[in-house]
Design an enzyme around this catalytic site. Structure first.
Site, PDB file in Angstrom:
ATOM      1  CG  HIS A 267       2.749   0.854   3.485  1.00  0.00           C
ATOM      2  ND1 HIS A 267       2.499   2.016   4.151  1.00  0.00           N
ATOM      3  CD2 HIS A 267       2.625  -0.136   4.421  1.00  0.00           C
ATOM      4  CE1 HIS A 267       2.230   1.750   5.423  1.00  0.00           C
ATOM      5  NE2 HIS A 267       2.303   0.443   5.611  1.00  0.00           N
ATOM      6  CG  HIS A 306      -3.017   8.849   3.157  1.00  0.00           C
ATOM      7  ND1 HIS A 306      -3.868   8.200   4.020  1.00  0.00           N
ATOM      8  CD2 HIS A 306      -1.767   8.559   3.559  1.00  0.00           C
ATOM      9  CE1 HIS A 306      -3.136   7.557   4.911  1.00  0.00           C
ATOM     10  NE2 HIS A 306      -1.864   7.749   4.661  1.00  0.00           N
ATOM     11  CG  ASP A 362       6.059   8.320   1.931  1.00  0.00           C
ATOM     12  OD1 ASP A 362       6.876   8.245   2.852  1.00  0.00           O
ATOM     13  OD2 ASP A 362       5.157   7.500   1.745  1.00  0.00           O
TER      14      ASP A 362
END
Ligand code: CMC
Length: 427
Positions: A267, A306, A362
């Site tokens: 996460h 994702h 990210d």
């Protein structure tokens, strides 16, 4: 055409009509499906909540197939271009953009609540110099709640609003103070003349100068990153916020719980893992071999894939652009070339194409944080700072939702039953 689903139970031959609302059936409507009167009734089995809506929400919209993200209906691209993080936080919490007077008041309130009670500094002082910043953040946030016992009055909107302001305001001070402590520097106190991201940079990096001078380009890039990370509907940490909050815990404890969920590498820890991965690859020459390793199941390409996006994560596209603005001031992060080439090769590779694996938020954010001199171990803290506004908006929505109760999933029990206790000498 009636909005119902007809289910036939082939064990009994019985049929049932279940109401459909918003393309969804109520899981509890399945409980009427029984073989015997004493049966508990039918349940759904959904580990990791792959196909279960746990709430109705009007905060964040995502279309993962098309790569769309909207806060309160406004596309993320427009907010990243035109808004500020504090304005976006107001939008998430209140449902609409503030007018000028509302925005001024909101900014002023946040600015006036950035100071920490000095007694909290004793806790920050007590961490070992090498304590992980997320462990520090989680503990300090939980401890902050002990200064405000009234925070347990979660159904009092005035009291609740006060805690929301405090949490959003003080999290940058908590992050900054913990960083200074870890490097043995004196605390840098909040400066009311600075913007929210500017103040954070001031509390991180001010040295002996009497006034910290913020680079407008870096301040803006940080504000954009904060906007992009502010909410993402029912992800792991937000669901944790709702689950902890559903027991009517105070918001500081619930935020600490949500931050704990964010800590993991799948996460909020992924941005740090991306930099480790790029360092490990070391050179564009080594990318093909690295990709082969990933395809052989030896690790994952961090910052890729994702649960919801099966398309380019819209946040990754904005961050990639913002990275260039930052590098104009700081000089290019040498890992950028590896990241760009890795993305290019992965996006052409059948393994990634077939599985719809694209860069996520990210993949590029760590490169910017590194250029801003934020230590790698703090990257997840950088995610948590803006995400508190999303967590609090979702928590508030939950408290006002008459459908919500304490969270309590069911299980399918697979263990033994009715065994006898065996005395220790006979085992
Ligand atoms: N690299 C290589 N293969 C991958 C990756 C990846 N990053 N992500 C998924 N896959 C493969 C996975 O092995 C599986 O293959 P197969 O069908 O052959 O078994 C397939 O793609 C489907 O993946 P999954 O694990 O079922 O997908 P998920 O929805 O459970 O996991 C994820 C989503 C984000 C946890 C996962 O993609 C991942 O671990 N990515 C790397 C970590 C990362 O970047 N996390 C940040 C997420 S975005 C920020 C946030 O919201 O926190």
């Amino acid at each position: 055409m009636p909005d119902t689903l007809t289910i036939k139970d082939n064990r009994t031959g019985k049929t049932y009509d279940v109401k459909i609302t918003d393309d969804t059936i109520k899981a509890t409507d399945l409980r009427q499906i029984k073989v015997h009167d004493e049966d508990f009734g039918m349940m759904t089995y959904d580990p990791a909540f792959m196909n279960t809506a746990s709430c109705r929400s009007s905060i964040t919209f995502i279309d993962g197939d098309k790569g769309i993200l909207e806060y309160r209906g406004i596309p993320i691209e427009q907010l990243a271009e035109k808004s500020t993080y504090l304005e976006t936080a107001y939008l998430l919490l209140n449902g609409t953009l503030p007018n000028k007077a509302q925005l001024d008041e909101w900014k002023n309130e946040i600015t006036m609540h950035t100071i920490l009670n000095v007694n909290l500094q004793a806790l920050i002082d007590s961490f070992r110099y090498d304590a992980h910043p997320m462990g520090r953040l989680i503990s300090t946030m939980a401890a902050l709640g002990t200064f405000y016992p009234e925070a347990k009055n979660i159904f009092d909107p005035v009291c609740r609003q006060k805690q929301i302001v405090r949490i959003i305001a003080k999290i940058i001070t908590i992050a900054g103070f913990n960083y200074r402590r870890s490097i043995g520097m004196p605390y840098s106190y909040p400066d009311n003349d600075l913007s929210y991201p500017g103040n954070f940079l001031n509390m991180m990096f001010k040295m002996t100068e009497s006034k910290y001078k913020v680079s407008p380009a870096l301040e803006r890039a940080l504000d954009i990153l904060f906007i992009l990370h502010a909410d993402h509907e029912q992800n792991c940490s937000t669901s944790t916020m709702r689950v902890v909050g559903s027991s009517q815990a105070d918001p500081y404890s619930s935020v600490a719980g949500a931050a704990t969920a964010l800590y993991g590498p799948l996460h909020g820890g992924a941005n740090e893992a991306v930099i480790h991965m790029l360092n490990e690859i070391g050179s564009t020459r080594n990318i093909p071999a690295y990709i082969e390793k990933v395809k052989a199941g030896e690790g994952k390409l961090m910052g890729f894939g994702h649960r919801v996006y099966k398309n380019y994560d819209p946040r990754a596209r904005i961050i990639k652009r913002a990275a260039y603005d930052v590098f104009e001031v700081t000089g290019k992060n040498p890992l950028l070339d590896i990241a760009l080439e890795l993305e290019k090769i992965a996006l052409e590779d059948d393994y990634f194409v077939k599985r719809k694996l694209y860069p996520n938020v990210d993949f590029y954010s760590g490169l910017i944080y590194q250029a801003l001199d934020i230590p790698m171990e703090m990257f997840t803290v950088m995610f948590a700072i803006p995400r508190v506004s999303g967590w609090l908006a979702q928590w508030q929505e939950m408290l006002n939702d008459p459908d919500q109760k304490i969270s309590r999933p069911r299980q399918i029990y697979t263990g033994a039953r009715k065994l006898d206790y065996v005395p220790i000498g006979k085992r």
